[in-house]
Scaffold this motif. Structure first.
Motif, PDB file in Angstrom:
ATOM      1  N   THR A 103      64.340 -33.626  78.153  1.00  0.00           N
ATOM      2  CA  THR A 103      63.250 -32.908  78.804  1.00  0.00           C
ATOM      3  C   THR A 103      61.922 -33.222  78.129  1.00  0.00           C
ATOM      4  OG1 THR A 103      64.738 -31.127  79.385  1.00  0.00           O
ATOM      5  CG2 THR A 103      62.383 -30.638  79.431  1.00  0.00           C
ATOM      6  N   ILE A 104      60.883 -33.419  78.950  1.00  0.00           N
ATOM      7  CA  ILE A 104      59.527 -33.582  78.438  1.00  0.00           C
ATOM      8  C   ILE A 104      58.884 -32.205  78.368  1.00  0.00           C
ATOM      9  CG2 ILE A 104      57.245 -34.573  78.876  1.00  0.00           C
ATOM     10  CD1 ILE A 104      58.627 -36.873  80.296  1.00  0.00           C
ATOM     11  N   VAL A 105      58.279 -31.900  77.225  1.00  0.00           N
ATOM     12  CA  VAL A 105      57.610 -30.614  77.025  1.00  0.00           C
ATOM     13  C   VAL A 105      56.141 -30.884  76.710  1.00  0.00           C
ATOM     14  CG1 VAL A 105      57.493 -28.500  75.662  1.00  0.00           C
ATOM     15  CG2 VAL A 105      59.727 -29.528  76.206  1.00  0.00           C
ATOM     16  N   MET A 106      55.243 -30.143  77.381  1.00  0.00           N
ATOM     17  CA  MET A 106      53.801 -30.270  77.153  1.00  0.00           C
ATOM     18  C   MET A 106      53.292 -28.977  76.518  1.00  0.00           C
ATOM     19  SD  MET A 106      50.794 -30.927  79.991  1.00  0.00           S
ATOM     20  CE  MET A 106      50.814 -29.244  80.660  1.00  0.00           C
ATOM     21  N   PHE A 107      52.471 -29.101  75.471  1.00  0.00           N
ATOM     22  CA  PHE A 107      51.948 -27.925  74.795  1.00  0.00           C
ATOM     23  C   PHE A 107      50.681 -28.342  74.032  1.00  0.00           C
ATOM     24  CE2 PHE A 107      54.874 -30.113  72.038  1.00  0.00           C
ATOM     25  CZ  PHE A 107      54.286 -30.085  70.791  1.00  0.00           C
ATOM     26  N   PRO A 108      49.749 -27.406  73.701  1.00  0.00           N
ATOM     27  CA  PRO A 108      49.691 -26.036  74.221  1.00  0.00           C
ATOM     28  C   PRO A 108      49.159 -26.036  75.656  1.00  0.00           C
ATOM     29  CG  PRO A 108      47.756 -26.462  72.904  1.00  0.00           C
ATOM     30  CD  PRO A 108      48.604 -27.707  72.821  1.00  0.00           C
ATOM     31  N   ASN A 109      49.270 -24.940  76.307  1.00  0.00           N
ATOM     32  CA  ASN A 109      48.730 -24.785  77.654  1.00  0.00           C
ATOM     33  C   ASN A 109      48.438 -23.302  77.883  1.00  0.00           C
ATOM     34  OD1 ASN A 109      47.912 -25.227  80.252  1.00  0.00           O
ATOM     35  ND2 ASN A 109      49.953 -25.681  81.069  1.00  0.00           N
ATOM     36  N   PRO A 110      47.176 -22.889  77.897  1.00  0.00           N
ATOM     37  CA  PRO A 110      45.938 -23.666  77.959  1.00  0.00           C
ATOM     38  C   PRO A 110      45.674 -24.461  76.680  1.00  0.00           C
ATOM     39  CG  PRO A 110      45.587 -21.406  78.700  1.00  0.00           C
ATOM     40  CD  PRO A 110      46.934 -21.450  78.067  1.00  0.00           C
ATOM     41  N   ALA A 111      44.801 -25.511  76.829  1.00  0.00           N
ATOM     42  CA  ALA A 111      44.438 -26.366  75.710  1.00  0.00           C
ATOM     43  C   ALA A 111      42.950 -26.659  75.775  1.00  0.00           C
ATOM     44  CB  ALA A 111      45.242 -27.660  75.752  1.00  0.00           C
ATOM     45  N   SER A 112      42.371 -26.994  74.618  1.00  0.00           N
ATOM     46  CA  SER A 112      40.934 -27.256  74.577  1.00  0.00           C
ATOM     47  C   SER A 112      40.598 -28.638  74.045  1.00  0.00           C
ATOM     48  CB  SER A 112      40.215 -26.194  73.737  1.00  0.00           C
ATOM     49  OG  SER A 112      40.742 -26.169  72.423  1.00  0.00           O
ATOM     50  N   GLU A 113      41.241 -29.067  72.956  1.00  0.00           N
ATOM     51  CA  GLU A 113      40.879 -30.325  72.315  1.00  0.00           C
ATOM     52  C   GLU A 113      41.931 -31.414  72.515  1.00  0.00           C
ATOM     53  OE1 GLU A 113      37.990 -30.921  70.828  1.00  0.00           O
ATOM     54  OE2 GLU A 113      37.302 -28.876  71.237  1.00  0.00           O
ATOM     55  N   HIS A 114      43.205 -31.052  72.289  1.00  0.00           N
ATOM     56  CA  HIS A 114      44.278 -32.038  72.352  1.00  0.00           C
ATOM     57  C   HIS A 114      45.460 -31.472  73.132  1.00  0.00           C
ATOM     58  CE1 HIS A 114      41.963 -33.328  68.783  1.00  0.00           C
ATOM     59  NE2 HIS A 114      42.273 -34.536  69.195  1.00  0.00           N
ATOM     60  N   LEU A 115      46.239 -32.388  73.690  1.00  0.00           N
ATOM     61  CA  LEU A 115      47.443 -32.032  74.417  1.00  0.00           C
ATOM     62  C   LEU A 115      48.600 -32.779  73.755  1.00  0.00           C
ATOM     63  CD1 LEU A 115      48.018 -30.254  76.875  1.00  0.00           C
ATOM     64  CD2 LEU A 115      47.872 -32.302  78.298  1.00  0.00           C
ATOM     65  N   SER A 116      49.674 -32.060  73.459  1.00  0.00           N
ATOM     66  CA  SER A 116      50.813 -32.657  72.767  1.00  0.00           C
ATOM     67  C   SER A 116      52.029 -32.687  73.684  1.00  0.00           C
ATOM     68  CB  SER A 116      51.140 -31.859  71.498  1.00  0.00           C
ATOM     69  OG  SER A 116      50.056 -31.901  70.588  1.00  0.00           O
ATOM     70  N   PHE A 117      52.934 -33.658  73.409  1.00  0.00           N
ATOM     71  CA  PHE A 117      54.144 -33.832  74.201  1.00  0.00           C
ATOM     72  C   PHE A 117      55.327 -34.074  73.257  1.00  0.00           C
ATOM     73  CE2 PHE A 117      50.627 -35.170  76.830  1.00  0.00           C
ATOM     74  CZ  PHE A 117      50.905 -34.598  78.062  1.00  0.00           C
ATOM     75  N   SER A 118      56.472 -33.656  73.717  1.00  0.00           N
ATOM     76  CA  SER A 118      57.707 -33.990  73.020  1.00  0.00           C
ATOM     77  C   SER A 118      58.739 -34.396  74.056  1.00  0.00           C
ATOM     78  CB  SER A 118      58.220 -32.791  72.209  1.00  0.00           C
ATOM     79  OG  SER A 118      58.588 -31.720  73.068  1.00  0.00           O
ATOM     80  N   GLY A 119      59.728 -35.166  73.624  1.00  0.00           N
ATOM     81  CA  GLY A 119      60.759 -35.612  74.549  1.00  0.00           C
ATOM     82  C   GLY A 119      60.641 -37.097  74.808  1.00  0.00           C
ATOM     83  N   GLN A 120      60.991 -37.492  76.022  1.00  0.00           N
ATOM     84  CA  GLN A 120      61.043 -38.900  76.405  1.00  0.00           C
ATOM     85  C   GLN A 120      59.638 -39.502  76.411  1.00  0.00           C
ATOM     86  OE1 GLN A 120      62.934 -39.445  80.127  1.00  0.00           O
ATOM     87  NE2 GLN A 120      62.631 -41.661  80.205  1.00  0.00           N
TER      88      GLN A 120
END
Length: 753
Positions: free
Chosen positions: A681-698
Motif C-alpha cells: 500500500t502507498i501511504v501519503m502523509f501529512p495531510n493537510p500539508a504545507s511544506e513537504h509531502l511524504s510517501f511510504s510503500g511502493q
C-alpha cells in the motif's frame, strides 16, 4: 435611467408566479485583473513605472483587433525592457553629485543671526546670515524631475542679540532647529519602460479586447466599450443611476507632419450580445491638438441607434491637428454601474485619403473563432473520448466557419485553405479544405457580407494522444483565403486558432459569459441536460456565477442531480440538504468556475449517473442566482426549468456555464484511495500539508502528479519518499500516482495549507 430589472421575459410558469430572464452583467468577467499601476502624480513617485514612446507613423495605425495591439501595464521590475534610475532630493550645485545621506540643511527661516535694536521702545531687527552652500534641490513629487539651486546652511538655529538704547544685552538667545531641519536628503527609484514597439497602438486598456461580444463582426476580434473598468468592475459599484464618461481607447502619438487629407475611419455597432445603449449614451471621438496640449471632442454617434447595425465612422482630421504628436481617442458615455451600454469597434484605421470619401475595406476575414471540433460539446473527459468504441463518430461531420467578405464584389474561394491539428507541438494532421461549390446553396464564391463556410471533420480526423495521458489538449489551426490578393488586403485575420481541451468535465459553453441567466420564482427548479459518452461517476459540478445588479451570494441553492425520464428530469440521484446547502460564489479571475461537491451525508460523496442525466438546483427564494450564459453557442434545448409543476424548455438562446465533473485519474475530490494491487500500500502523509509531502510503500518506477481544482497539472516527478510542495497556493489538490506504464496506483485529495 438605465432599466436594470431584466432585458426580456422569455417564459412564464403556468401559475404565473415564475419566469426565466436574462440580465446584463454587473461586471465583465473577461477582464478580471488586479488594478493596474500607472504614473502617479502629486505625491512620491518612488517605485513608479515611467513609460515613453516614439510617435507612430500614420501607416502603423490600423487594427482589426484580430491580434492584441494594446500596451501591457505594468511590466515586472526585472523585465528586459525595464531600466531604472535613482533621483536624489539634494544635489551639488551642478546637479551631478548627490549630497551625503547624513546631510542636514536649513533655509534662512531657521538659519540666521538676528540683532534687535530697541530705541525709545521701538524695535528694529537687523539680520545677517551664515556662510551659505549652493545646493540643487529636486522636486521628487512630479515627473519629469526638475529642481533649482538655492542657498542652504549647515546651521539649523537662530541667534538673537538685543541692544536697548545702545546698551547690548550680554545674554545671547539661541533657538535650535536641529530636530526640525528644512532640507534632509531623500531619494526615489524610478523604472523606465520603452513602448516604442509600432505593433502596439493603444495606450490604455479599459475597453475590452475580445472575440465574441459583437454580432456578425467583420473580422476576428473587436474592442468593446461599456460601464466597467480595466479590471472588469463597475466604475461606480452599487449606484444604478450613475451615468458618465467610462471606457477610453487612446492611440499612441502619431507623426502627422507633412500629411494632408487625413481621415479616421472605423466600424461601430451598438449592443451586440451585450446591452443596448440608450439615447443619452454615446460613443465619442476626441483629437489631441499638439500646440494647445488639449483634447477636443470632434465626433459622436447620433441617436436613434439601431440595434446590432454595423455603421462606418468617417472623420476628417482638420489641418490644425496634423502635427507630430497627434493622438486620437475613442470613449463612451454610459451607465457606470455595470457591463452596460455596449459599443463594439472594428477596423480602426488612420490614413491619407485624397478621394475624400469612405473606402471599402476589401478584405476577407474569419469572424468568429472555432469553438470545438466535437459534436455537441466544447470539452469532454479524455477517458470518455478514448473509451468510445468509434471516437471518430464523436467529431462534427460538417463544421461551419463564419467568414466575412467586405470587398465590393464576390470573391472566388481560395485553393490553399487548410485545417491543422497538433498535439504537444507535433502536427497530427493537415487537411486541405476544398471549395464546397458543388454543395447547394454554396456558390464557390465568398459572397458579400457573412458566409457560413462548411468544412468536413469527422471523415478526416480523430484526436489521439498517448494511452496513459489522463488529459489532453490539441491545438487547432484553420486558414481561409481568396485567390485575388486585392480582394483580401489583410491576411492576418485569415487564420484562427483554437485549443481543444480534454480534462474531466463536459462543457457546452465557450468559457465566456455575455449575460446573466436567472429564474424567478419560489422553489423554482433548473435542470441542464447532458448526454455523456458513457455511464460514470459524478464527483461535483463546476459553475460560473456572475455578479449582476444585486448581490445574491447569500441565497440558498440546493444542488440536484436527476436521471432521465423520457426527455425530462426524472428520479433525483442527489439533492442538497436544507441544513447543508450551497450558495453562489463569485470568481475573482477571468471567467472563473467554482467547484461544488456533493455534501449531503444522506448520499454518497460521488454520484453514479447514467449516460443521460441532468444537473441543476432548486432555489428556495423567488430571487434566483445570476448564472453565466454564453450567447455564442446555442443549447437552450438542453435547458429546462420548472416553476409551476411542469418542465418547460428554455427559450433563451445560449449555453449555461455549468460543467459536470467526472471521476477520472485527475479527480477533484473523492476521499477515496486507489491502492496498489501488488499488495504493498502507498501511504501519503501529512495531510493537510504545507511544506513537504511524504510517501511510504511502493516507490520504484512510479510517477507522482498533482492537479489543482481545475484539473491543471501543477507538479509531476518521479515518486520519492519526500517532495517539496511549498510553492503551491493554499487550496485543494488531487495527488495521482501511476506506474511506469501509466496504470493508476493511488489517488487522494490533498489539502495544502
Amino acid at each position: 435611467m438605465k432599466q436594470l430589472l431584466f432585458l426580456g421575459v422569455v417564459a412564464f410558469a403556468m401559475n404565473g408566479i415564475g419566469q426565466e430572464v436574462v440580465h446584463p452583467l454587473m461586471t465583465n468577467p473577461s477582464l478580471y485583473t488586479p488594478e493596474v499601476t500607472k504614473l502617479r502624480t502629486g505625491h512620491s513617485l518612488d517605485s513608479t513605472f515611467i513609460y515613453s514612446t516614439s510617435p507612430l507613423s500614420i501607416s502603423d495605425v490600423w487594427d482589426d483587433f484580430s491580434q492584441n495591439k494594446f500596451v501591457a501595464y505594468p511590466p515586472a521590475y526585472t523585465d528586459p525592457n525595464v531600466t531604472s534610475q535613482w533621483f536624489y532630493y539634494l544635489m551639488d550645485a551642478g546637479n551631478t553629485i548627490p549630497e551625503p545621506d547624513t546631510v542636514v540643511f536649513c533655509d534662512t527661516s531657521k538659519a540666521k543671526h538676528d540683532t534687535i535694536s530697541v530705541v525709545s521702545g521701538l524695535p528694529t531687527t537687523f539680520t545677517t546670515y551664515f556662510t551659505p552652500h549652493s545646493i540643487w534641490v529636486n522636486d521628487l513629487d512630479n515627473y519629469p524631475i526638475n529642481g533649482q539651486t538655492i542657498n542652504l546652511y549647515d546651521e539649523c538655529y537662530v541667534l538673537i542679540d538685543s541692544v536697548v538704547d545702545g546698551v547690548p544685552d550680554p545674554t545671547q538667545d539661541t533657538i535650535w532647529y536641529t530636530n526640525e531641519p528644512t532640507h534632509i536628503q531623500d531619494s526615489i527609484h524610478l523604472f523606465f519602460v520603452n513602448l516604442n514597439n509600432p505593433g502596439k497602438i493603444w495606450l490604455d486598456n479599459s475597453a475590452c479586447h475580445n472575440y465574441r461580444y459583437a454580432v456578425d463582426p467583420w473580422s476576428l476580434g473587436m474592442v468593446t466599450f461599456d460601464g466597467v473598468d480595466s479590471t472588469g468592475r463597475p466604475y461606480e459599484f452599487g449606484n444604478p443611476s450613475a451615468q458618465g464618461p467610462a471606457d477610453v481607447l487612446t492611440s499612441k502619438p502619431v507623426n502627422m507632419a507633412g500629411t494632408t487629407n487625413v481621415f479616421l475611419q472605423f466600424l461601430y455597432q451598438p449592443k451586440g450580445h451585450g446591452n443596448m445603449p440608450e439615447d443619452e449614451d454615446s460613443l465619442i471621438v476626441d483629437f489631441w491638438q499638439v500646440d494647445s496640449a488639449r483634447w477636443y471632442p470632434w465626433w459622436n454617434a447620433t441617436p436613434p441607434y439601431i440595434e446590432n447595425l454595423w455603421d462606418t465612422a468617417f472623420i476628417a482630421v482638420p489641418p490644425v491637428f496634423l502635427k507630430d504628436g497627434f493622438k486620437f481617442r475613442v470613449r463612451n458615455y454610459a451607465s457606470l454601474s455595470g457591463a452596460l451600454d455596449h459599443w463594439h469597434l472594428d477596423y480602426v484605421q488612420l490614413y491619407e485619403n485624397p478621394l475624400l470619401e469612405p473606402q471599402p475595406y476589401k478584405d476577407l476575414a474569419i469572424s468568429y473563432p472555432l469553438n470545438s471540433l466535437l459534436k455537441d460539446y466544447t470539452a469532454v473527459p479524455w477517458d470518455h473520448y478514448q473509451n468510445y468504441s468509434v471516437p471518430n463518430d464523436l467529431m462534427i461531420d460538417t463544421n461551419y466557419l463564419a467568414v466575412y467578405n467586405s470587398d465590393d464584389t464576390p470573391t472566388q474561394v481560395g485553393s490553399d485553405m487548410f485545417l491543422e491539428i497538433s498535439y504537444n507541438g507535433t502536427v497530427q494532421g493537415t487537411y486541405n479544405l476544398p471549395n464546397p461549390g458543388a454543395i447547394p446553396p454554396w456558390t464557390s464564391n465568398w459572397e458579400l457580407g457573412m458566409n457560413q463556410f462548411p468544412f468536413f471533420v469527422s471523415t478526416n480526423h480523430t484526436y489521439s494522444a498517448p494511452a496513459n495521458d489522463t488529459m489532453a489538449a490539441f491545438d487547432v489551426k484553420i486558414n481561409v483565403a481568396a485567390d485575388v490578393a486585392a480582394s483580401n488586403v489583410y491576411t492576418v485575420n485569415d487564420t484562427s486558432y483554437m485549443k481543444q481541451e480534454f480534462k474531466n468535465y463536459y462543457a457546452y459553453d465557450d468559457g465566456s459569459a455575455e449575460v446573466a441567466y436567472q429564474l424567478q420564482g419560489t422553489n423554482a427548479l433548473l435542470a441542464y441536460e447532458f448526454n455523456a459518452y458513457e455511464a460514470d461517476t459524478l464527483t461535483g459540478i463546476l459553475i460560473h456565477f456572475v455578479p449582476t445588479v444585486e448581490d445574491l451570494s447569500n441565497k440558498v441553492l440546493l444542488l440536484t442531480v436527476w436521471d432521465d425520464n423520457n426527455g425530462q428530469p426524472g428520479d433525483i440521484l442527489y439533492k442538497d440538504d436544507f441544513f447543508a446547502p450551497h450558495y453562489p460564489e463569485y470568481g475573482a479571475s477571468k471567467n472563473e468556475f467554482k467547484y461544488y461537491t456533493f455534501a449531503n451525508p444522506d448520499y454518497p460523496s460521488v454520484i453514479k449517473v447514467p449516460k443521460k442525466f441532468y444537473v441543476g438546483w432548486e432555489q428556495i427564494e423567488s430571487k434566483s442566482f445570476s448564472l453565466g450564459m454564453d450567447r455564442n453557442i446555442v443549447n437552450n434545448s438542453k435547458i429546462q426549468f420548472n416553476v409551476g409543476g411542469s418542465w418547460i424548455t428554455s427559450s433563451q438562446e445560449g449555453s449555461l456555464m455549468i460543467r459536470p465533473v467526472f471521476s477520472t485519474n485527475i479527480d477533484h475530490t473523492l476521499d477515496l484511495t486507489e491502492n496498489s494491487e501488488s499488495g504493498e500500500t502507498i501511504v501519503m502523509f501529512p495531510n493537510p500539508a504545507s511544506e513537504h509531502l511524504s510517501f511510504s510503500g511502493q516507490m520504484e518506477g512510479n510517477t507522482v502528479s498533482i492537479y489543482d481544482i481545475s484539473g491543471r497539472l501543477v507538479l509531476q516527478q518521479a515518486l520519492n519518499t519526500r517532495i517539496d510542495i511549498s510553492f503551491l497556493q493554499k487550496g485543494v489538490y488531487v495527488v495521482n500516482i501511476t506506474d511506469n506504464s501509466g496504470v493508476p496506483l493511488f489517488t487522494e485529495k490533498l489539502i495544502k495549507e
